[in-house]
Motif scaffolding. Structure first.
Motif, PDB file in Angstrom:
ATOM      1  N   MET A   1      -9.306  -3.842  -5.808  1.00  0.00           N
ATOM      2  CA  MET A   1      -9.443  -2.404  -6.037  1.00  0.00           C
ATOM      3  C   MET A   1     -10.728  -1.887  -5.388  1.00  0.00           C
ATOM      4  N   LYS A   2     -11.809  -2.648  -5.485  1.00  0.00           N
ATOM      5  CA  LYS A   2     -13.060  -2.239  -4.833  1.00  0.00           C
ATOM      6  C   LYS A   2     -12.852  -2.099  -3.332  1.00  0.00           C
ATOM      7  N   GLU A   3     -12.115  -3.040  -2.735  1.00  0.00           N
ATOM      8  CA  GLU A   3     -11.840  -2.978  -1.297  1.00  0.00           C
ATOM      9  C   GLU A   3     -10.954  -1.778  -0.955  1.00  0.00           C
ATOM     10  N   TYR A   4      -9.966  -1.506  -1.789  1.00  0.00           N
ATOM     11  CA  TYR A   4      -9.067  -0.371  -1.566  1.00  0.00           C
ATOM     12  C   TYR A   4      -9.833   0.947  -1.672  1.00  0.00           C
ATOM     13  N   ILE A   5     -10.722   1.034  -2.640  1.00  0.00           N
ATOM     14  CA  ILE A   5     -11.538   2.249  -2.802  1.00  0.00           C
ATOM     15  C   ILE A   5     -12.455   2.423  -1.602  1.00  0.00           C
ATOM     16  N   ALA A   6     -13.078   1.339  -1.130  1.00  0.00           N
ATOM     17  CA  ALA A   6     -13.940   1.416   0.046  1.00  0.00           C
ATOM     18  C   ALA A   6     -13.159   1.917   1.254  1.00  0.00           C
ATOM     19  N   GLN A   7     -11.922   1.449   1.386  1.00  0.00           N
ATOM     20  CA  GLN A   7     -11.059   1.897   2.483  1.00  0.00           C
ATOM     21  C   GLN A   7     -10.781   3.394   2.343  1.00  0.00           C
ATOM     22  N   MET A   8     -10.496   3.850   1.140  1.00  0.00           N
ATOM     23  CA  MET A   8     -10.214   5.269   0.914  1.00  0.00           C
ATOM     24  C   MET A   8     -11.459   6.126   1.135  1.00  0.00           C
ATOM     25  N   GLU A   9     -12.603   5.618   0.727  1.00  0.00           N
ATOM     26  CA  GLU A   9     -13.865   6.353   0.907  1.00  0.00           C
ATOM     27  C   GLU A   9     -14.219   6.506   2.390  1.00  0.00           C
ATOM     28  N   SER A  10     -13.717   5.604   3.228  1.00  0.00           N
ATOM     29  CA  SER A  10     -14.038   5.667   4.658  1.00  0.00           C
ATOM     30  C   SER A  10     -13.198   6.717   5.392  1.00  0.00           C
ATOM     31  N   SER A  11     -12.208   7.265   4.732  1.00  0.00           N
ATOM     32  CA  SER A  11     -11.339   8.269   5.335  1.00  0.00           C
ATOM     33  C   SER A  11     -11.638   9.641   4.738  1.00  0.00           C
ATOM     34  N   GLU A  12     -11.918  10.618   5.592  1.00  0.00           N
ATOM     35  CA  GLU A  12     -12.225  11.965   5.111  1.00  0.00           C
ATOM     36  C   GLU A  12     -11.059  12.561   4.320  1.00  0.00           C
ATOM     37  N   ILE A  13      -9.848  12.346   4.811  1.00  0.00           N
ATOM     38  CA  ILE A  13      -8.669  12.883   4.113  1.00  0.00           C
ATOM     39  C   ILE A  13      -8.512  12.239   2.742  1.00  0.00           C
ATOM     40  N   ASP A  14      -8.665  10.914   2.667  1.00  0.00           N
ATOM     41  CA  ASP A  14      -8.545  10.238   1.367  1.00  0.00           C
ATOM     42  C   ASP A  14      -9.657  10.663   0.412  1.00  0.00           C
ATOM     43  N   ARG A  15     -10.873  10.830   0.926  1.00  0.00           N
ATOM     44  CA  ARG A  15     -11.975  11.286   0.052  1.00  0.00           C
ATOM     45  C   ARG A  15     -11.658  12.647  -0.547  1.00  0.00           C
ATOM     46  N   LYS A  16     -11.064  13.523   0.249  1.00  0.00           N
ATOM     47  CA  LYS A  16     -10.801  14.891  -0.218  1.00  0.00           C
ATOM     48  C   LYS A  16      -9.552  15.014  -1.076  1.00  0.00           C
ATOM     49  N   TYR A  17      -8.536  14.174  -0.809  1.00  0.00           N
ATOM     50  CA  TYR A  17      -7.237  14.435  -1.414  1.00  0.00           C
ATOM     51  C   TYR A  17      -6.597  13.297  -2.208  1.00  0.00           C
ATOM     52  N   SER A  18      -7.098  12.080  -2.083  1.00  0.00           N
ATOM     53  CA  SER A  18      -6.414  10.944  -2.716  1.00  0.00           C
ATOM     54  C   SER A  18      -7.090  10.485  -3.995  1.00  0.00           C
TER      55      SER A  18
END
Length: 123
Positions: A42-59
């Protein structure tokens, strides 16, 4: 009289201890209290999401039960995105063979969303 007072006190203590309800141990889904800190995948998945502007804003990541089993899943409120919703078991394995609709899940809770998230997910 003093001995009688001690006898009543002893009886009171014995009864108050023996009548105490047993506490049920708290169990956490996947055996962890804080999945965002305790589950490595989960930590790795969150890091992946945090690296994407779209995921940071919407996911976000939610959890819930389906037919008695516990799952994590991603959600998004991106108005112009085609989202590939993923459902994971406790080990972080994608559950691609399951035909689950999020609307069929119960006890849905928000697990994570970025501080930059623009969506209003129920918490």
């Amino acid at each position: 009289m003093k001995k009688l007072s001690y006898l009543f006190l002893a009886c009171f203590l014995v009864l108050s201890v023996s009548c105490k309800e047993e506490e049920t141990p708290v169990s956490f889904p996947c055996g962890v209290e804080n999945p965002t800190e305790e589950l490595e995948w989960m930590k790795e998945y969150i890091a992946q999401m945090e690296s994407s502007e779209i995921d940071r804003k919407y996911s976000a990541i939610h959890s819930g039960y389906y037919e008695g089993d516990f799952y994590y899943f991603n959600t998004s409120c991106c108005p112009d995105c085609l989202i590939d919703q993923k459902i994971f078991n406790c080990e972080g394995e994608p559950q691609e063979d399951l035909d689950i609709e999020v609307s069929e899940m119960t006890d849905i809770e928000l697990v994570w969303k970025s501080e930059e998230n623009e969506c209003s997910f129920e918490e």
